[in-house]
Design a protein around this motif. Structure first.
Motif, PDB file in Angstrom:
ATOM      1  N   ARG A   6      -9.490  -9.956 -23.636  1.00 43.82           N
ATOM      2  CA  ARG A   6      -9.760 -10.461 -22.320  1.00 43.82           C
ATOM      3  C   ARG A   6      -8.779 -11.542 -22.055  1.00 43.82           C
ATOM      4  O   ARG A   6      -8.369 -11.424 -21.085  1.00 43.82           O
ATOM      5  N   MET A  86     -17.059 -11.452 -12.614  1.00 44.63           N
ATOM      6  CA  MET A  86     -16.303 -11.179 -13.784  1.00 44.63           C
ATOM      7  C   MET A  86     -14.978 -11.504 -13.604  1.00 44.63           C
ATOM      8  O   MET A  86     -14.492 -11.452 -14.371  1.00 44.63           O
ATOM      9  N   LEU A 212     -25.710  -7.483 -17.275  1.00 47.37           N
ATOM     10  CA  LEU A 212     -25.253  -8.361 -18.464  1.00 47.37           C
ATOM     11  C   LEU A 212     -27.439  -8.123 -18.718  1.00 47.37           C
ATOM     12  O   LEU A 212     -28.093  -8.260 -18.350  1.00 47.37           O
ATOM     13  N   ARG A 246     -19.531 -13.456 -16.611  1.00 53.02           N
ATOM     14  CA  ARG A 246     -19.278 -12.068 -17.373  1.00 53.02           C
ATOM     15  C   ARG A 246     -17.845 -11.801 -17.661  1.00 53.02           C
ATOM     16  O   ARG A 246     -17.665 -10.475 -17.514  1.00 53.02           O
ATOM     17  N   LEU A 248     -17.812 -11.556 -20.181  1.00 57.37           N
ATOM     18  CA  LEU A 248     -18.234 -10.444 -21.589  1.00 57.37           C
ATOM     19  C   LEU A 248     -17.801 -10.365 -23.452  1.00 57.37           C
ATOM     20  O   LEU A 248     -18.386  -9.858 -24.047  1.00 57.37           O
ATOM     21  N   THR A 251     -21.484 -10.346 -25.559  1.00 53.98           N
ATOM     22  CA  THR A 251     -21.330  -9.083 -25.918  1.00 53.98           C
ATOM     23  C   THR A 251     -20.583  -8.966 -26.671  1.00 53.98           C
ATOM     24  O   THR A 251     -21.063  -6.718 -27.847  1.00 53.98           O
ATOM     25  N   LYS A 257     -25.106  -6.962 -24.274  1.00 53.69           N
ATOM     26  CA  LYS A 257     -24.523  -5.373 -23.330  1.00 53.69           C
ATOM     27  C   LYS A 257     -24.003  -5.087 -22.227  1.00 53.69           C
ATOM     28  O   LYS A 257     -24.886  -6.081 -21.660  1.00 53.69           O
ATOM     29  N   LEU A 258     -22.918  -4.912 -21.313  1.00 54.01           N
ATOM     30  CA  LEU A 258     -22.789  -4.166 -20.705  1.00 54.01           C
ATOM     31  C   LEU A 258     -23.629  -3.605 -19.619  1.00 54.01           C
ATOM     32  O   LEU A 258     -23.168  -2.393 -20.543  1.00 54.01           O
TER      33      LEU A 258
END
Length: 291
Positions: A6, A86, A212, A246, A248, A251, A257-258
């Motif tokens: 990220r 996102m 999600l 978003r 993530l 996750t 999870k996506l």
């Protein structure tokens, strides 16, 4: 998405839309064909290295001229309908800055949930109504991101711009410093309470193609997802929360999870005849958790 991955995406989101480095060397703005395209980020058009336009600036421009912003609105609708917020969590440079500032050791505080509504007032008031009535781009005049990557560089680079500084400039600097200061104590205060682009994308979080998913069977409700969340929410309680970026990060927990709206059973839960299918089971457990 892994933490390092990220950060790499956020670095690319910072550099690529602002890769016209010649602008800093020659004190000029890029005026090529790419400037006609909207970036999916809050990124100032007036930054000397900007290659793309700011979508909020584009919407304001059409409000000032009294015309319908088909292109800007359509671009944002396609992005929002695809991935929700996102781009806020994975690409936005101003969000990236706030993430880094929160890493500084300082007093930490939480922000009331009701402050989220302020970003919609900013969107409607400063982006649509006031520019339409006054024919002035008032959000851009006050935007702290614009002050940081547009206003301050031009004041530094150009003597003529420096000579035109008025009281409004210092108001903008004060607002930027307020955001910088609060970002060391609160997770992403600007994104949560003031960003009009985030307000637009947040409208799509419940219906976007990318979603999600939460697994009630494996979640232990430990709350670690909230600790690592950049906007301090619990995705295990509301995985379509309009505040969710978003990004993530959550996750990393196997219970989140996506997925997409087309996947009805993203965790591959076994079918239970007594309780119905997997989706119904998740809904039942969710209802027990949040009656």
């Amino acid at each position: 998405m892994g933490f390092l991955k990220r950060r790499i995406f956020q670095g690319l989101g910072t550099f690529l839309p602002n890769s016209y480095l010649q602008g800093f060397l020659t004190a000029s703005l890029y005026q090529g064909s790419l400037k006609g395209m909207c970036s999916p980020l809050l990124n100032c058009y007036a930054c000397p290295s900007a290659l793309l336009s700011c979508p909020i600036g584009t919407l304001q421009h059409f409000m000032v001229t009294g015309t319908v912003p088909y292109y800007g609105a359509g671009t944002l609708a396609v992005i929002g309908a695809s991935v929700g917020r996102m781009t806020c969590g994975t690409l936005c440079p101003f969000g990236f800055l706030q993430d880094l500032l929160y890493k500084i050791r300082a007093y930490k505080a939480s922000m009331p949930v009701w402050t989220r509504w302020f970003r919609y007032f900013v969107l409607v008031g400063l982006v649509f109504i006031i520019p339409f009535l006054t024919h002035e781009n008032w959000f851009s005049k006050l935007c702290p991101c614009g002050t940081l990557i547009g206003g301050l560089p031009w004041v530094t680079l150009n003597l003529n711009v420096r000579s035109m500084i008025k009281a409004l400039f210092w108001v903008k600097v004060a607002m930027l410093m307020f955001i910088v200061g609060t970002s060391t104590m609160i997770k992403r205060p600007f994104c949560r309470a003031a960003c009009p682009l985030g307000a637009i994308f947040s409208l799509f979080n419940k219906s976007s193609l990318a979603q999600l998913a939460w697994n009630a069977e494996t979640c232990t409700r430990c709350g670690k997802c909230q600790k690592i969340c950049p906007v301090d929410i619990r995705p295990d309680r509301n995985w379509t929360n309009p505040d969710c970026l978003r990004c993530l990060d959550c996750t990393r927990c196997p219970s989140l999870k996506l997925t997409t709206v087309f996947q009805r059973n993203p965790f591959g839960l076994p079918t239970q005849p007594q309780a119905g299918n997997g989706t119904e089971r998740i809904e039942e457990v969710s209802a027990l958790e949040h009656p």
